[in-house]
Motif scaffolding. Sequence first.
Motif, PDB file in Angstrom:
ATOM      1  N   GLY A  89       0.840  -1.208   0.000  1.00  0.00           N
ATOM      2  CA  GLY A  89       0.000   0.000   0.000  1.00  0.00           C
ATOM      3  C   GLY A  89       0.870   1.251   0.000  1.00  0.00           C
ATOM      4  N   PRO A  90       0.242   2.443   0.046  1.00  0.00           N
ATOM      5  CA  PRO A  90       1.020   3.687   0.052  1.00  0.00           C
ATOM      6  C   PRO A  90       1.851   3.845   1.330  1.00  0.00           C
ATOM      7  CG  PRO A  90      -1.354   4.099  -0.241  1.00  0.00           C
ATOM      8  CD  PRO A  90      -1.203   2.662   0.074  1.00  0.00           C
ATOM      9  N   SER A  91       2.930   4.618   1.248  1.00  0.00           N
ATOM     10  CA  SER A  91       3.782   4.845   2.420  1.00  0.00           C
ATOM     11  C   SER A  91       3.097   5.816   3.378  1.00  0.00           C
ATOM     12  CB  SER A  91       5.133   5.397   1.984  1.00  0.00           C
ATOM     13  OG  SER A  91       4.957   6.678   1.426  1.00  0.00           O
ATOM     14  N   TYR A  92       3.576   5.864   4.606  1.00  0.00           N
ATOM     15  CA  TYR A  92       2.951   6.704   5.626  1.00  0.00           C
ATOM     16  C   TYR A  92       3.945   6.953   6.760  1.00  0.00           C
ATOM     17  CZ  TYR A  92       2.212   1.991   7.553  1.00  0.00           C
ATOM     18  OH  TYR A  92       2.394   0.707   7.989  1.00  0.00           O
ATOM     19  N   PRO A  93       3.694   7.996   7.579  1.00  0.00           N
ATOM     20  CA  PRO A  93       4.600   8.262   8.696  1.00  0.00           C
ATOM     21  C   PRO A  93       4.208   7.420   9.926  1.00  0.00           C
ATOM     22  CG  PRO A  93       2.966   9.999   8.534  1.00  0.00           C
ATOM     23  CD  PRO A  93       2.652   9.026   7.437  1.00  0.00           C
ATOM     24  N   VAL A  94       5.202   6.901  10.618  1.00  0.00           N
ATOM     25  CA  VAL A  94       4.936   6.227  11.899  1.00  0.00           C
ATOM     26  C   VAL A  94       5.785   6.882  12.984  1.00  0.00           C
ATOM     27  CG1 VAL A  94       4.389   3.976  10.873  1.00  0.00           C
ATOM     28  CG2 VAL A  94       6.748   4.460  11.605  1.00  0.00           C
ATOM     29  N   LEU A  95       5.352   6.683  14.207  1.00  0.00           N
ATOM     30  CA  LEU A  95       6.111   7.135  15.367  1.00  0.00           C
ATOM     31  C   LEU A  95       6.705   5.897  16.002  1.00  0.00           C
ATOM     32  CD1 LEU A  95       6.272   9.984  16.501  1.00  0.00           C
ATOM     33  CD2 LEU A  95       4.329   9.454  17.958  1.00  0.00           C
ATOM     34  N   ARG A  96       8.014   5.908  16.248  1.00  0.00           N
ATOM     35  CA  ARG A  96       8.660   4.766  16.897  1.00  0.00           C
ATOM     36  C   ARG A  96       9.999   5.234  17.445  1.00  0.00           C
ATOM     37  NH1 ARG A  96      10.178   0.973  11.607  1.00  0.00           N
ATOM     38  NH2 ARG A  96      11.355   2.552  10.464  1.00  0.00           N
ATOM     39  N   GLY A  97      10.718   4.349  18.130  1.00  0.00           N
ATOM     40  CA  GLY A  97      11.999   4.761  18.692  1.00  0.00           C
ATOM     41  C   GLY A  97      12.722   3.593  19.315  1.00  0.00           C
ATOM     42  N   ASP A  98      13.961   3.853  19.710  1.00  0.00           N
ATOM     43  CA  ASP A  98      14.737   2.837  20.423  1.00  0.00           C
ATOM     44  C   ASP A  98      14.730   3.217  21.895  1.00  0.00           C
ATOM     45  OD1 ASP A  98      16.456   1.057  21.526  1.00  0.00           O
ATOM     46  OD2 ASP A  98      18.254   1.799  20.505  1.00  0.00           O
ATOM     47  N   TYR A  99      13.954   2.478  22.669  1.00  0.00           N
ATOM     48  CA  TYR A  99      13.807   2.815  24.091  1.00  0.00           C
ATOM     49  C   TYR A  99      14.569   1.841  24.979  1.00  0.00           C
ATOM     50  CZ  TYR A  99       9.971   5.096  21.646  1.00  0.00           C
ATOM     51  OH  TYR A  99       9.224   5.816  20.741  1.00  0.00           O
ATOM     52  N   THR A 100      15.457   1.037  24.366  1.00  0.00           N
ATOM     53  CA  THR A 100      16.249   0.112  25.182  1.00  0.00           C
ATOM     54  C   THR A 100      17.390   0.865  25.861  1.00  0.00           C
ATOM     55  OG1 THR A 100      17.643  -0.409  23.288  1.00  0.00           O
ATOM     56  CG2 THR A 100      15.754  -1.857  23.683  1.00  0.00           C
ATOM     57  N   VAL A 101      17.678   2.092  25.356  1.00  0.00           N
ATOM     58  CA  VAL A 101      18.733   2.903  25.961  1.00  0.00           C
ATOM     59  C   VAL A 101      18.113   3.817  27.018  1.00  0.00           C
ATOM     60  CG1 VAL A 101      20.215   2.856  23.927  1.00  0.00           C
ATOM     61  CG2 VAL A 101      18.459   4.625  24.126  1.00  0.00           C
ATOM     62  N   GLY A 102      18.961   4.495  27.793  1.00  0.00           N
ATOM     63  CA  GLY A 102      18.455   5.471  28.751  1.00  0.00           C
ATOM     64  C   GLY A 102      18.556   5.001  30.188  1.00  0.00           C
ATOM     65  N   ALA A 103      18.098   5.882  31.090  1.00  0.00           N
ATOM     66  CA  ALA A 103      18.283   5.658  32.528  1.00  0.00           C
ATOM     67  C   ALA A 103      17.463   4.467  33.017  1.00  0.00           C
ATOM     68  CB  ALA A 103      17.843   6.909  33.281  1.00  0.00           C
ATOM     69  N   ARG A 104      17.947   3.786  34.029  1.00  0.00           N
ATOM     70  CA  ARG A 104      17.195   2.755  34.741  1.00  0.00           C
ATOM     71  C   ARG A 104      16.563   3.402  35.965  1.00  0.00           C
ATOM     72  NH1 ARG A 104      17.267  -0.986  30.879  1.00  0.00           N
ATOM     73  NH2 ARG A 104      15.789  -1.837  32.331  1.00  0.00           N
ATOM     74  N   TRP A 105      15.620   2.683  36.576  1.00  0.00           N
ATOM     75  CA  TRP A 105      14.914   3.193  37.752  1.00  0.00           C
ATOM     76  C   TRP A 105      15.753   2.929  38.996  1.00  0.00           C
ATOM     77  CZ3 TRP A 105      11.042   6.486  37.702  1.00  0.00           C
ATOM     78  CH2 TRP A 105      10.310   6.711  38.885  1.00  0.00           C
TER      79      TRP A 105
END
Length: 598
Positions: free
Chosen positions: A547-563
């Motif tokens: 089908g036609p292309s489209y924008p998605v929202l996503r990311g790499d959330y495996t990085v970053g601070a721990r609790w």
Amino acid sequence: MSHVLAAVAWPYANGPRHIGHVSGFGVPSDVFSRYMRMAGHDVLMVSGTDEHGTPIQVQADADGVTPRELADRYNRVIVEDLHGLGLSYDLFTRTTTRNHYAVVQELFGALHRNGYIVARTTLGAKSPSTGRTLPDRYIEGTCPICGYESARGDQCDNCGNQLDPEQLINPRSKINGETPEFVETEHFFLDLPAFAEAIGNWLDQRENWRPNVLKFSRNLLDDLQPRAITRDLEWGVPIPLDGWRDRNDKRIYVWFDAVIGYLSASIEWARRSGDPEAWRKWWSADGAGKDSLAYYFMGKDNIVFHSVIWPALLLGYSGEGDKGGEPGELGRLNLPTEVVSSEYLTMEGKKFSSSRRVVIYVRDFLERYDADALRYFIAAAGPESNDTDFTWAEFVRRNNDELVAGWGNLVNRSISMAAKNFGAIPEAGELTAEDEALLAVAKAGFGTVGELIAKHRQKAAIGEAMKVVAEANKYLSEQAPWKLKSEEDKPRQATILHVALQVVSDANTILTPFLPHSAQKVFELLGGEGVHAPMPRIDEVDDLDGGPSYPVLRGDYTVGARWESVPLVAGTPMSAPKPVFKKLEPSVIEEELERLGS
Ligand SMILES: [Zn+2]
């Protein structure tokens, strides 16, 4: 460590979203997901724009565009708004993908095979000039009960009675004023009564739900009726049955396809991740996903879809209603762990209304104010468990008195003083009882705040986090490190500032799920490098099935601070800070009120 599904209600793509839309479930689902990831869980946060149905068809006709063009326009606007708020979706997609169509048709097919979808003849209203079905809410006429002349086809707003459109006297189309024709038409119905017992048993086992949501859901079971799941409409998912598949005038009803989006988005995410079966870790009731948790976030007007209808579809697909049956090819699927419903946000005492200009759109808000200022307001004063009013005066007050004068001031004065006197994180000497006490308060915050977020009590959670901030401000005022100027006082000044900065670092971690943009800045001011609070990005992607292309929202959330508390390393270079939060002028209130309709 658990697999945690954060399933967030799908915004309807017929216009830009206002802050009421994102207050109830948008920001709270992000706070929850960010915290759960920091605490080590494997979170899958999915949603997308809901793009089928008559309102989009009607609006597209009015604008002289195709429904797809209209959906394309607002899908993009909504993706950009949610990106601006920093909402960390693993995938924010849309219901017009071919993957979504295939998953919807798979569920429809299995439910039909298992006997939970039945055909019925009903009366439908048609527009004589266009040949199109007129949905109930686009038909207006005189109420047969009270005589009110502007009753809608589904309800009379004057006497409150539920109506069917063919009961109206002098029915007319709200679109062009013509008199509708009523014709017999065949539609498919979902046999909801066949799930009453199974849903009742499931609700009986629910724990920790907000009591009003559980009570409301139980009451819905008393009067379950078969519910139409197809419409006379060209815009939507085709009905996957022989004799129906190629018909252009019948489509699956938008509410049926939209709730399936949680599953289709998870499958799309897995297909894009390189492991097409990975979605099973959150969904399969047997095997990989058996112990996973699933939280659904929505406004209270959508409870019925998440606590009754979606569970019915999942049960029927899995062969677990009164009629039994065989699971479809995706296997048995998990029901929600918890339906987390929010109340309504009003604006200056009125219901949000685009037509009456009682509104502020997310985009306009973010042009004038920081995302974290809104995120703070929503967490501290949003419609978590009561209907809540947004006023500009309260927004400015909370921003200035709490965010700027509380947290911003603590960050600013401790970092400035350390940067000016030491140019680096100073070394701590021997700790006093006061030092130890403050460090202990900050450490305890991780447990208290985390537990409250996990229980969807974000208002209490941010209150506890701000108590840590208040304690640290009090400590600085009492210890007054700015007075310790002599050479012999220098070591004590270093110790106080080290303790204060450690508490700033801990408070910053605790505040990260709420205020991710500023948390990244504070982390960097403390000499941190790399990602502290991961952010979503907008990617233009090809439809996986042509089908036609489209924008998605996503990311790499495996990085970053721990609790967890991370000890600061003495000697880490620091420079003088720029203020992290902006104080708002009181004149803002008047300007914004003038923009609202009077
Ligand atoms: Zn009436």
